[in-house]
Design a protein around this motif. Sequence first.
Motif, PDB file in Angstrom:
ATOM      1  N   ALA A  70       0.816  -1.209   0.000  1.00 39.74           N
ATOM      2  CA  ALA A  70       0.000   0.000   0.000  1.00 39.74           C
ATOM      3  C   ALA A  70       0.849   1.258   0.000  1.00 39.74           C
ATOM      4  O   ALA A  70       0.323   2.360  -0.074  1.00 39.74           O
ATOM      5  CB  ALA A  70      -0.937   0.010   1.199  1.00 39.74           C
ATOM      6  N   GLY A  71       2.155   1.107   0.099  1.00 39.23           N
ATOM      7  CA  GLY A  71       3.022   2.269  -0.001  1.00 39.23           C
ATOM      8  C   GLY A  71       3.488   2.834   1.325  1.00 39.23           C
ATOM      9  O   GLY A  71       4.128   3.873   1.353  1.00 39.23           O
ATOM     10  N   SER A  72       3.174   2.187   2.418  1.00 42.85           N
ATOM     11  CA  SER A  72       3.622   2.688   3.716  1.00 42.85           C
ATOM     12  C   SER A  72       5.076   2.305   3.964  1.00 42.85           C
ATOM     13  O   SER A  72       5.525   1.241   3.559  1.00 42.85           O
ATOM     14  CB  SER A  72       2.767   2.099   4.839  1.00 42.85           C
ATOM     15  OG  SER A  72       1.413   2.358   4.613  1.00 42.85           O
ATOM     16  N   GLN A  73       5.765   3.194   4.649  1.00 41.15           N
ATOM     17  CA  GLN A  73       7.147   2.907   5.021  1.00 41.15           C
ATOM     18  C   GLN A  73       7.173   1.832   6.100  1.00 41.15           C
ATOM     19  O   GLN A  73       6.477   1.952   7.102  1.00 41.15           O
ATOM     20  CB  GLN A  73       7.809   4.177   5.539  1.00 41.15           C
ATOM     21  CG  GLN A  73       9.264   3.999   5.921  1.00 41.15           C
ATOM     22  CD  GLN A  73      10.147   3.735   4.703  1.00 41.15           C
ATOM     23  OE1 GLN A  73      10.150   4.511   3.771  1.00 41.15           O
ATOM     24  NE2 GLN A  73      10.868   2.627   4.733  1.00 41.15           N
ATOM     25  N   ARG A  74       7.982   0.807   5.859  1.00 32.95           N
ATOM     26  CA  ARG A  74       8.163  -0.216   6.883  1.00 32.95           C
ATOM     27  C   ARG A  74       9.482   0.017   7.608  1.00 32.95           C
ATOM     28  O   ARG A  74      10.417   0.578   7.042  1.00 32.95           O
ATOM     29  CB  ARG A  74       8.171  -1.608   6.255  1.00 32.95           C
ATOM     30  CG  ARG A  74       6.802  -2.108   5.918  1.00 32.95           C
ATOM     31  CD  ARG A  74       6.849  -3.593   5.666  1.00 32.95           C
ATOM     32  NE  ARG A  74       8.014  -3.958   4.853  1.00 32.95           N
ATOM     33  CZ  ARG A  74       8.340  -5.207   4.548  1.00 32.95           C
ATOM     34  NH1 ARG A  74       7.611  -6.184   4.999  1.00 32.95           N
ATOM     35  NH2 ARG A  74       9.388  -5.466   3.808  1.00 32.95           N
ATOM     36  N   TYR A  75       9.522  -0.438   8.839  1.00 33.43           N
ATOM     37  CA  TYR A  75      10.740  -0.295   9.628  1.00 33.43           C
ATOM     38  C   TYR A  75      11.148  -1.641  10.194  1.00 33.43           C
ATOM     39  O   TYR A  75      10.344  -2.557  10.323  1.00 33.43           O
ATOM     40  CB  TYR A  75      10.531   0.706  10.767  1.00 33.43           C
ATOM     41  CG  TYR A  75      10.466   2.130  10.284  1.00 33.43           C
ATOM     42  CD1 TYR A  75      11.595   2.935  10.297  1.00 33.43           C
ATOM     43  CD2 TYR A  75       9.279   2.648   9.794  1.00 33.43           C
ATOM     44  CE1 TYR A  75      11.541   4.232   9.832  1.00 33.43           C
ATOM     45  CE2 TYR A  75       9.214   3.937   9.329  1.00 33.43           C
ATOM     46  CZ  TYR A  75      10.344   4.734   9.357  1.00 33.43           C
ATOM     47  OH  TYR A  75      10.281   6.006   8.891  1.00 33.43           O
ATOM     48  N   ARG A  76      12.430  -1.691  10.517  1.00 29.85           N
ATOM     49  CA  ARG A  76      12.958  -2.905  11.116  1.00 29.85           C
ATOM     50  C   ARG A  76      13.715  -2.506  12.369  1.00 29.85           C
ATOM     51  O   ARG A  76      14.468  -1.531  12.375  1.00 29.85           O
ATOM     52  CB  ARG A  76      13.897  -3.591  10.135  1.00 29.85           C
ATOM     53  CG  ARG A  76      14.462  -4.894  10.651  1.00 29.85           C
ATOM     54  CD  ARG A  76      15.276  -5.564   9.556  1.00 29.85           C
ATOM     55  NE  ARG A  76      15.798  -6.835  10.021  1.00 29.85           N
ATOM     56  CZ  ARG A  76      16.914  -6.963  10.735  1.00 29.85           C
ATOM     57  NH1 ARG A  76      17.617  -5.890  11.049  1.00 29.85           N
ATOM     58  NH2 ARG A  76      17.329  -8.140  11.136  1.00 29.85           N
ATOM     59  N   CYS A  77      13.472  -3.271  13.424  1.00 29.36           N
ATOM     60  CA  CYS A  77      14.158  -3.016  14.684  1.00 29.36           C
ATOM     61  C   CYS A  77      15.446  -3.836  14.709  1.00 29.36           C
ATOM     62  O   CYS A  77      15.412  -5.056  14.575  1.00 29.36           O
ATOM     63  CB  CYS A  77      13.249  -3.414  15.845  1.00 29.36           C
ATOM     64  SG  CYS A  77      14.080  -3.375  17.434  1.00 29.36           S
TER      65      CYS A  77
END
Length: 111
Positions: free
Chosen positions: A25-32
């Motif tokens: 959907a185009g949202s920024q994903r993050y990784r911890c």
Amino acid sequence: MDKPRLSCPRCYSQSRQTRDGRTPAGSQRYRCAACGCRYTPFPREQGYAEDLRFQALQLYLEGNSMREVARLLNVNHQSVANWMKDYARYLPPDLPPDIAELARLEGLFVL
Ligand SMILES: [Zn+2]
């Protein structure tokens, strides 16, 4: 937009939260980096495909108003407004002058 101070939903670490691509959907994903979990802190509105959003941009740049674009594509007017703002954020600075001027006139750019 200010950088949000992210915290991992699993381990609550606030350090080393790095970008990790985008959702469909185009949202920024993050990784911890601490626990390795991936998450999407600000999920975008689901249900609209990327090509529909791009089609909206094209229609808009062809001179249709946001309301006309929304009507043509049968989507919510506010969605179209949000998409145009998103695109404006990612547009390269060396746009053709007419497009840049149009975007500026529409208030999409804060120059
Ligand atoms: Zn974590």
